[in-house]
Write an enzyme that holds these catalytic residues in place. Structure first.
Site, short mmCIF file in Angstrom:
data_model
loop_
_atom_site.label_atom_id
_atom_site.label_comp_id
_atom_site.label_asym_id
_atom_site.label_seq_id
_atom_site.Cartn_x
_atom_site.Cartn_y
_atom_site.Cartn_z
N GLY A 1 0.81 -1.22 0.00
CA GLY A 1 0.00 0.00 0.00
C GLY A 1 0.84 1.26 0.00
O GLY A 1 0.99 1.92 1.03
N GLU B 1 12.68 -5.21 -4.70
CA GLU B 1 11.64 -5.33 -5.72
C GLU B 1 12.23 -5.16 -7.11
O GLU B 1 12.01 -5.96 -8.01
CB GLU B 1 10.56 -4.26 -5.46
CG GLU B 1 9.42 -4.28 -6.46
CD GLU B 1 8.30 -3.32 -6.08
OE1 GLU B 1 8.58 -2.34 -5.36
OE2 GLU B 1 7.15 -3.56 -6.49
N ASN C 1 9.37 3.12 -15.57
CA ASN C 1 10.71 3.08 -16.14
C ASN C 1 11.28 4.48 -16.37
O ASN C 1 12.50 4.66 -16.38
CB ASN C 1 10.70 2.24 -17.42
CG ASN C 1 10.60 0.76 -17.10
OD1 ASN C 1 10.36 0.38 -15.95
ND2 ASN C 1 10.77 -0.09 -18.11
C1 LIG Z 1 -0.31 -3.93 -12.45
C2 LIG Z 1 0.03 -2.91 -11.44
C3 LIG Z 1 0.20 -3.29 -10.14
C4 LIG Z 1 0.50 -2.34 -9.16
N1 LIG Z 1 0.62 -2.76 -7.88
C5 LIG Z 1 0.83 -1.85 -6.90
C6 LIG Z 1 0.86 -2.25 -5.55
O1 LIG Z 1 0.73 -3.42 -5.24
N2 LIG Z 1 1.03 -1.30 -4.61
C7 LIG Z 1 1.20 0.01 -4.91
O2 LIG Z 1 1.39 0.82 -4.01
N3 LIG Z 1 1.18 0.44 -6.20
C8 LIG Z 1 0.98 -0.46 -7.19
N4 LIG Z 1 0.92 -0.05 -8.51
C9 LIG Z 1 1.01 1.38 -8.79
C10 LIG Z 1 2.32 1.81 -9.41
O3 LIG Z 1 3.34 1.81 -8.46
C11 LIG Z 1 2.07 3.20 -10.01
O4 LIG Z 1 1.16 3.04 -11.07
C12 LIG Z 1 3.34 3.85 -10.52
O5 LIG Z 1 4.19 4.22 -9.46
C13 LIG Z 1 3.03 5.09 -11.38
O6 LIG Z 1 2.14 5.95 -10.76
P1 LIG Z 1 0.84 6.46 -11.54
O7 LIG Z 1 0.12 5.28 -12.03
O8 LIG Z 1 0.13 7.38 -10.63
O9 LIG Z 1 1.36 7.24 -12.80
P2 LIG Z 1 1.90 8.72 -12.88
O10 LIG Z 1 2.86 8.97 -11.80
O11 LIG Z 1 0.76 9.65 -13.02
O12 LIG Z 1 2.69 8.65 -14.22
C14 LIG Z 1 2.09 8.68 -15.51
C15 LIG Z 1 3.17 8.78 -16.56
O13 LIG Z 1 3.95 9.95 -16.34
C16 LIG Z 1 5.29 9.63 -16.18
N5 LIG Z 1 5.94 10.47 -15.18
C17 LIG Z 1 5.48 10.82 -13.97
N6 LIG Z 1 6.40 11.51 -13.30
C18 LIG Z 1 7.48 11.61 -14.10
C19 LIG Z 1 8.77 12.19 -13.98
N7 LIG Z 1 9.17 12.82 -12.87
N8 LIG Z 1 9.60 12.07 -15.00
C20 LIG Z 1 9.24 11.43 -16.13
N9 LIG Z 1 8.05 10.85 -16.32
C21 LIG Z 1 7.19 10.95 -15.31
C22 LIG Z 1 5.31 8.19 -15.70
O14 LIG Z 1 6.52 7.56 -15.97
C23 LIG Z 1 4.15 7.61 -16.48
O15 LIG Z 1 4.59 7.26 -17.75
C24 LIG Z 1 0.63 -0.98 -9.51
C25 LIG Z 1 0.47 -0.59 -10.83
C26 LIG Z 1 0.16 -1.53 -11.79
C27 LIG Z 1 -0.03 -1.09 -13.20
#
Ligand SMILES: Cc1cc2nc3c(=O)[nH]c(=O)nc-3n(C[C@H](O)[C@H](O)[C@H](O)COP(=O)(O)OP(=O)(O)OC[C@H]3O[C@@H](n4cnc5c(N)ncnc54)[C@H](O)[C@@H]3O)c2cc1C
Lengths: 389, 356
Positions: free
Chosen positions: A126, A243, A372
């Site tokens: 979480g 991880e 990534n």
């Molecule tokens: C299948 C799956 C399982 C998951 N499981 C978990 C879990 O168990 N627990 C948990 O806590 N989370 C989980 N996640 C969440 C995951 O950690 C987040 O989706 C991830 O950290 C990205 O956050 P966001 O989705 O809010 O995207 P955003 O942060 O909104 O990003 C959207 C896009 O913008 C880009 N971006 C954002 N900031 C920057 C920057 N500074 N520089 C360049 N590009 C940027 C990102 O790379 C991405 O391409 C899961 C996600 C998926 C898809």
């Protein structure tokens, strides 16, 4: 440098192989993102643990067999070799487990690790929130100390297997005045605590793969804190190291996929019909890259066994495996041609295997565990020394 | 199972790095470009003092008696410094070939040459079937040349060389005109072919090791430059479009590294997978170096496109090494033959496929 196994290591492999061959379910289990699949996977984990194979590198008293990391790699090779089920408690055993080993009190180790090893308690992670994705330091959910408990309020989201899990390890703001990575604390939360609501979220294939979790004055004992109050960020970075850098995706997973891909290529070619000539090279390349990933992991393990720690290079790893996984599944779908679209169970889906579901899962790789893009930022700044601002 | 290099190996690498940082500067490389031979006798004898040409020469013959696991780190440093001396032809390929010839009854030849090679007095050049040219033939005292399956040893006085000026001024290539005879033949038939194959694979490994160093150097130069160059009031290295290019290059170089080291292990231990392993190493390291060269140029902008800036020293190394000892396309084809058609041993490291 000596890349041969010792007789002890070979014995360990034989022992693991024999146990696994005798015990691995003969039919694949239903997806662990379904209620029946989740239970079936827990039963398998229970059996694995009874044999002492749930988490081989852990000390015996916590359900492991005190193996070193190299033996863990050997175990993983055998695990994928026999096609054993995916690990339903992977967030527990691969991420939280090693973190508890490093930061947990003796009581916490005894309390949490054995039930994690047996999957009696399955864990969800979480960390993410609606406004804290890549920007994890923007966590807003609070945990305010009140007597012997933290009172938790706010929301987490995207918690994998959260729909079925029993516990959640989360990051909460214990100092409401703090900002960014200060004032965060790593807390272990039973999901049946009053005031917690879990709402499953379906992923693109319609399975309830993750969940959002709402906290409304949920009281969790202060003892459930992992590491010091306000030090949550450092604890979480250790978890993220495991991880991204080593345990979540062991190399044999990709070697196994690469082997299946080569077989699919040979079979498709033998069946006649059109095969894109470029696929010979693409398939070869996938196999080579799975080897590169494996060799890199062996090198990392040698380094860690010599006393080194996982650092920013975990980010290199995360990019490599996640992008390789997509390339392998794309190559497989190209080989399947028109049949790549068929859902399992379609009359014409004989032999399409689970490539499509694997592809859909692989697509999430560059997003979860820190996108990534974020990994590239880390590589540039922390490995190459390029300026932040 | 131990992937780490020993302390001695790391010390050797450091010694070579220190020496090259002091002596093999970009200015020194450029100076040699302008000379007729492109090679420096002083350099070579200094390298001989640290033991480089004799690294693989048995101790009894005046060498260090080491193997490819030591050599691989030295070659990585040679790549990092864009060293132009004939380390590959002499130390990495020529020496072990002479040693193997000795084991097959050519001990006269071996005894005659190994000592002088180890002391830096003699240089070797080796031809192979994947190239019509022989590198460093002009400074070689002895040339080991293939003729179909056979292998011949010819002294320089008995060949006629035609220089083939190369884009990478550090590389000196020659067409060699010579007459094979019974007298020059040192190994025949399958024996000769096996020697040629082993020598070729050693060259492939050596290129891959240099490519690792070249790729890393290009990334380091680009990271440094972009941390200093300012546009829009900030260092251009703060821009993600710049950062991510170099991060991608770094991923490629790092995932080639262990493959190259494993290939060194396979060659040193005579693994049946030797050919597959060295091809993997060259494909991974070669493509990483080529990719790094493109990205490094792009983030330098116009200055990187000038003759004056040093970047092209390494870009040209990346290009020429990609074509030396089999192009990456050739190696990819060899890998496909092994992995898909089973024409050569290729088994997954650690993991063993069911039924295997
Ligand atoms: C299948 C799956 C399982 C998951 N499981 C978990 C879990 O168990 N627990 C948990 O806590 N989370 C989980 N996640 C969440 C995951 O950690 C987040 O989706 C991830 O950290 C990205 O956050 P966001 O989705 O809010 O995207 P955003 O942060 O909104 O990003 C959207 C896009 O913008 C880009 N971006 C954002 N900031 C920057 C920057 N500074 N520089 C360049 N590009 C940027 C990102 O790379 C991405 O391409 C899961 C996600 C998926 C898809």
């Amino acid at each position: 440098m000596d890349l041969t196994y010792t007789p002890e290591q070979e014995n360990f492999r034989q022992e693991a192989r024999q146990w696994l061959e005798a015990n691995v379910p003969s039919e694949p289990l239903a997806s662990f993102d379904t209620p029946e699949g989740f239970e079936a996977h827990r039963q398998w984990e229970h059996k694995l643990n009874s044999g002492g194979w749930a988490m081989v590198p852990w000390p015996v008293e916590y359900g492991g067999r005190g193996a070193n990391l190299l033996e863990w790699l050997i175990f993983e090779e055998e695990y994928y070799r026999v096609g054993a089920p995916g690990r339903v408690n992977q967030n527990g055993i691969f991420l939280l487990g090693p973190t508890i080993m490093e930061y947990g009190s003796p009581e916490q180790k005894v309390r949490f690790l054995p039930k994690m090893a047996s999957s009696e308690e399955v864990w969800a992670q979480g960390w993410s929130e609606p406004n804290a994705g890549s920007d994890m330091a923007n966590i807003q959910a609070t945990a305010i100390a009140d007597g012997d408990a933290y009172v938790i309020n706010g929301q987490k989201t995207w918690a994998s297997r959260g729909a079925y899990a029993h516990w959640l390890f989360g990051m909460f703001r214990t100092d409401p005045e703090s900002s960014r990575h200060h004032g965060l604390t790593f807390i272990l939360v039973p999901l049946d605590t009053p005031g917690i609501t879990v709402r499953p979220i379906e992923k693109i294939n319609g399975k309830k793969a993750f969940a959002e979790v709402f906290f409304d004055n949920a009281r969790v004992p202060l003892d459930n804190r992992l590491g010091e109050e306000g030090q949550g960020w450092s604890v979480a970075m250790a978890t993220a190291g495991f991880e991204r850098g080593l345990m979540l995706r062991s190399p044999s997973r990709f070697q196994n996929t690469a082997r299946k891909l080569v077989e699919l290529y040979r079979k498709t070619l033998a069946a006649g019909g059109f095969v894109d000539p470029a696929l010979r090279d693409r398939v070869t390349r996938c196999w080579v890259e799975a080897e590169a990933y494996t060799l890199n992991t062996y090198q990392t393990v040698s380094r860690l066994m010599a006393g080194d720690k996982i650092g920013a290079e975990a980010s290199l790893n995360k990019i490599f495996w996640s992008e390789l996984d997509i390339r392998m599944h794309e190559a497989a779908l190209s080989l399947l041609g028109a049949r790549a679209e068929l859902r399992p169970g379609a009359p014409g889906a004989d032999g399409v295997d689970d490539w499509l579901d694997g592809f859909i899962f692989a697509l999430a790789g560059p997003i979860y565990a820190g996108t990534n893009e974020i990994q590239r930022n880390i590589i540039a700044e922390r490995i190459l020394g390029m300026p932040r601002k | 199972m131990e992937f780490n290099f020993s302390e001695d190996q790391q010390l050797l690498q450091q010694a070579v790095r220190d020496f090259l940082e002091g002596e093999c500067t970009p200015a020194a490389v450029r100076e040699l470009w302008e000379t007729e031979t492109g090679r420096s006798k002083t350099f070579w004898s200094q390298l001989a003092e640290i033991g480089v040409p004799g690294l693989l020469v048995p101790e009894d013959d005046g060498g260090l008696g080491m193997d490819e696991r030591d050599m691989v780190l030295v070659l990585e440093e040679a790549g990092r410094a864009a060293l132009a001396e004939p380390v590959i032809s002499t130390a990495a390929v020529g020496v072990p070939l002479l040693v193997e010839l000795g084991e097959l009854g050519q001990s006269g030849l071996t005894k005659k040459w190994l000592g002088p090679v180890a002391s830096g007095e003699a240089i070797l050049a080796v031809g192979h079937a994947q190239s019509p040219f022989v590198a460093d033939a002009h400074v070689a005292d002895l040339l080991l040349l293939p003729q179909d399956q056979d292998l011949h040893a010819v002294e320089r006085g008995d060949v006629t060389l035609t220089a083939q000026p190369s884009n990478d001024q550090s590389q000196r290539l020659f067409s060699v005109d010579w007459s094979p005879s019974e007298k020059t033949c040192v190994a025949q038939g399958t024996e000769g072919a096996a020697l040629q194959g082993a020598a070729f694979d050693r060259g492939v490994l050596a290129c891959a090791a240099e490519q690792l160093g070249v790729g890393q150097q290009l990334i380091d130069m680009a990271a440094l430059y972009t941390s200093q160059r300012q546009q829009f009031g900030v260092a251009i290295g703060t821009f993600q479009a710049v950062k991510h290019r170099l991060a991608n290059a770094k991923v490629q170089v790092e995932y080639a590294r262990a493959v190259v080291y494993r290939a060194a292990h396979s060659v040193a231990t005579g693994s049946p997978q030797r050919s597959t392993d060295v091809s993997m190493a060259k494909v991974m390291a070669g493509e990483a170096a080529l990719f790094a060269s493109k990205e490094a140029l792009q983030v330098h902008g116009a200055i990187g496109y000038t003759y004056e800036q040093d970047l092209h020293i390494w870009m040209k190394r990346a290009w020429s090494l990609d074509l030396a000892f089999g192009t990456s396309a050739w190696h990819r084809a060899r890998l496909a033959d092994a992995i898909i058609d089973g024409q050569a041993p290729a088994s997954a490291f650690g993991y063993c496929a069911p039924g295997s």
